[in-house]
Write an enzyme that holds these catalytic residues in place. Structure first.
Site, short mmCIF file in Angstrom:
data_model
loop_
_atom_site.label_atom_id
_atom_site.label_comp_id
_atom_site.label_asym_id
_atom_site.label_seq_id
_atom_site.Cartn_x
_atom_site.Cartn_y
_atom_site.Cartn_z
N ARG A 185 6.62 -8.19 1.60
CA ARG A 185 7.48 -7.78 2.72
C ARG A 185 8.14 -9.01 3.34
NH1 ARG A 185 4.47 -4.49 6.59
NH2 ARG A 185 5.32 -2.72 5.46
N ASP A 203 -1.44 6.83 6.37
CA ASP A 203 -1.36 5.41 6.69
C ASP A 203 -2.23 5.15 7.93
OD1 ASP A 203 -0.51 2.85 6.35
OD2 ASP A 203 1.49 3.14 7.20
N LYS A 234 0.85 -1.21 0.00
CA LYS A 234 0.00 0.00 0.00
C LYS A 234 0.88 1.26 0.00
CE LYS A 234 -2.20 -1.37 3.73
NZ LYS A 234 -1.44 -2.64 3.86
N THR A 235 1.86 1.30 0.89
CA THR A 235 2.74 2.47 0.95
C THR A 235 3.54 2.59 -0.33
OG1 THR A 235 2.95 2.03 3.31
CG2 THR A 235 4.51 3.61 2.37
P1 ADP Z 1 2.17 -1.91 3.20
O1 ADP Z 1 2.20 -0.42 3.12
O2 ADP Z 1 0.96 -2.53 2.54
O3 ADP Z 1 2.36 -2.43 4.61
P2 ADP Z 1 4.69 -1.74 1.78
O4 ADP Z 1 4.34 -0.87 0.64
O5 ADP Z 1 5.43 -1.10 2.92
O6 ADP Z 1 3.40 -2.49 2.35
O7 ADP Z 1 5.52 -2.98 1.19
C1 ADP Z 1 6.49 -3.69 1.93
C2 ADP Z 1 7.68 -4.01 1.03
O8 ADP Z 1 7.27 -4.97 0.06
C3 ADP Z 1 8.18 -2.82 0.25
O9 ADP Z 1 9.36 -2.33 0.81
C4 ADP Z 1 8.49 -3.33 -1.15
O10 ADP Z 1 9.86 -3.58 -1.28
C5 ADP Z 1 7.78 -4.64 -1.24
N1 ADP Z 1 6.66 -4.61 -2.17
C6 ADP Z 1 5.35 -4.49 -1.84
N2 ADP Z 1 4.56 -4.59 -2.93
C7 ADP Z 1 5.39 -4.77 -3.98
C8 ADP Z 1 5.18 -4.97 -5.40
N3 ADP Z 1 3.94 -5.02 -5.93
N4 ADP Z 1 6.26 -5.12 -6.18
C9 ADP Z 1 7.50 -5.11 -5.65
N5 ADP Z 1 7.77 -4.96 -4.33
C10 ADP Z 1 6.74 -4.80 -3.50
#
Ligand code: ADP
Length: 350
Positions: free
Chosen positions: A221, A113, A68-69
Site C-alpha cells: 500500500r 474486515d 489481506k483484502t
Molecule cells: P490490507 O487489507 O491488508 O490492509 P489491501 O489488500 O487493502 O491490504 O492492500 C493494499 C493495496 O496494496 C492494494 O490496493 C493492492 O494494490 C496492493 N497489494 C497488496 N498486496 C499485494 C500483492 N501481494 N500484490 C500486488 N499488490 C498488492
C-alpha cells in the site's frame, strides 16, 4: 498545513480508496511476492474442490496494507464464489449478522474486515454458523422463551485482523487455517511497483524503483502511494516523457523525482517521516524512562492505533525503538539517529 502522511491508512479518503481499488491484483498470478501464503492456500482450495466441500474458514492476520483484502477478493474470484464484504464494527448487533448470514448463497466468501472489533455477543452467534451452518437464538424471555434454529448456506468466512492477539482462543480455534502476512521484501515490492507503474502508464527507472521499494516499509500500500505521489511530481515538475512509446507513457520517474517526492512528503534519508521523528524525539525527551502507549500518543498527536500499527512496527524493525513491559524506549541507534547520546539511566533498560 500538515503534510499528509504517506504511511497512514486511507480510511474515509475516497480518492485513495479508488486509487487502491484500481491497482488491486485480479488473480493469484497478480498477487505478487506471497508464494509462502499462496501455496498452502491453493492446496486447500484444490482439496476442498475434490471433496466438493466449501473452503474452510480462514483468518488473515497482519499489519495494514499487506494485502489481506486483496487476497480475499482474489480468492473469491479464483474459486468462482460470490463475495460478501463487511467489517467487525459494521456488525453492531446480532440482528446485523443474522441479516447477512441468512441471505448468503451457497459457497459465498464472507469477508469480515477488522474482525477483532466484532462485538462479543455477535461473535458468539457466529460460532454456530461457522461450525454447523446454523444460528441459534432465543426468542422471548422467561416462561415463553423459545430456542430458534436458522439454517444458513455453507459459506467460507475470511476474517482479517491487524490485532490477532485480541481474538479469543475460542474464536481463533474455529478457523481452519490462519494465514500470517509478513512485510514484503524490497524485491517483491519492486515487482508490485512495476505492475502498478504499467497500469498507471508511468515509466520508472531501475534506481527509482529501488528507492521506492526500499522506503515503502515492506508494504504494497505504501509502495503504491509513493509511486502515485512520484507520478504527480514527474507530471508537474518535470519535462514530458521522451521515446517512441511516449504516447502511452504519461510520466517518467527517475531518482531525482523520487528524492523530490520524499522531500515533499517529509521523508528523510533514513526513510522516516516527520511523525516517526516526533515519536523518537518524545522518547528522547523522556530521558530514557519508558513511555506508555497513551502518553506517547498524546505527546506526538497520533492515535494509539496508528502508533501500534503504522509507525512502531517499522521503528522496531529498524532497531530504533523497543516495546518493554514498562513502556516504549529509545534504542541506541535511535539516540544516535537524533544525534544524541543516551542518558546513563537508559543503558540499564536496554
Ligand atoms: P490490507 O487489507 O491488508 O490492509 P489491501 O489488500 O487493502 O491490504 O492492500 C493494499 C493495496 O496494496 C492494494 O490496493 C493492492 O494494490 C496492493 N497489494 C497488496 N498486496 C499485494 C500483492 N501481494 N500484490 C500486488 N499488490 C498488492
Amino acid at each position: 498545513m500538515a503534510t499528509p502522511s504517506a504511511f497512514q491508512p486511507s480510511a474515509g479518503n475516497h480518492g485513495e480508496e479508488e486509487f487502491e481499488r484500481s491497482l488491486r491484483p485480479r488473480s493469484f498470478r497478480e498477487f505478487l511476492g506471497q508464494d509462502r501464503i499462496l501455496e498452502p492456500l491453493q492446496v486447500m482450495i484444490q482439496a476442498a474442490a475434490q471433496r466438493s466441500e466449501t473452503l474452510e474458514h480462514l483468518l488473515f492476520s497482519g499489519l495494514p496494507g499487506l494485502g489481506k483484502t486483496s487476497l480475499a477478493l482474489t480468492l473469491a474470484d479464483e474459486i468462482g464464489a460470490p463475495l460478501k464484504m463487511t467489517s467487525g464494527p459494521a456488525l453492531e448487533r446480532a440482528r446485523d449478522l443474522v441479516g447477512i448470514l441468512s441471505s448468503l448463497e451457497r459457497g459465498t466468501v464472507l469477508f469480515i474486515d477488522e474482525i477483532h472489533r466484532l462485538p462479543r455477543v455477535v461473535e458468539e452467534y457466529l460460532y454456530g454458523a461457522m461450525e454447523r451452518f446454523q444460528i441459534e437464538f432465543t426468542l422471548d424471555q422467561g416462561m415463553h422463551a423459545r430456542m430458534l434454529r436458522l439454517d444458513v448456506q455453507p459459506f467460507t468466512l475470511v476474517g482479517a485482523t491487524t490485532r490477532e492477539a485480541l481474538l479469543s482462543a475460542a474464536f481463533r480455534s474455529r478457523f481452519g487455517h490462519t494465514l500470517r502476512f509478513e512485510p514484503y521484501e524490497p524485491a517483491a515490492l519492486r515487482l508490485i511497483l512495476q505492475r502498478s507503474a504499467g497500469l498507471l502508464r508511468t515509466r520508472v527507472s531501475t534506481q527509482a524503483l529501488d528507492l521506492l521499494a526500499e522506503n515503502a516499509r515492506g508494504s504494497p500500500r505504501i509502495a503504491n502511494r509513493l509511486l502515485r505521489r512520484a507520478r504527480d511530481v514527474a507530471q508537474v515538475e518535470h519535462a514530458s516523457p521522451r521515446g517512441s512509446d511516449s504516447e502511452d507513457i504519461q510520466a517518467e520517474i527517475d531518482p531525482a523525482v523520487v528524492q523530490r517526492t520524499f522531500e515533499l512528503l517529509g521523508i528523510d534519508g533514513h526513510g522516516l517521516e516527520r511523525a516517526d521523528r516526533r515519536i523518537l524525539e518524545a522518547l528522547a525527551l523522556a530521558a530514557g524512562r519508558p513511555l506508555g502507549l497513551k502518553n506517547l500518543a498524546v505527546a506526538v498527536g497520533e492515535s494509539e492505533e496508528s502508533l501500534e500499527e503504522v509507525y512502531e512496527p517499522w521503528l522496531i524493525q529498524q532497531g530504533l525503538l523497543a516495546r518493554t513491559p514498562q513502556g516504549r524506549i529509545l534504542q541506541a541507534p535511535g539516540w544516535s539517529l537524533l544525534g544524541l547520546s543516551p542518558p546513563e539511566s537508559a543503558s540499564e533498560l536496554r
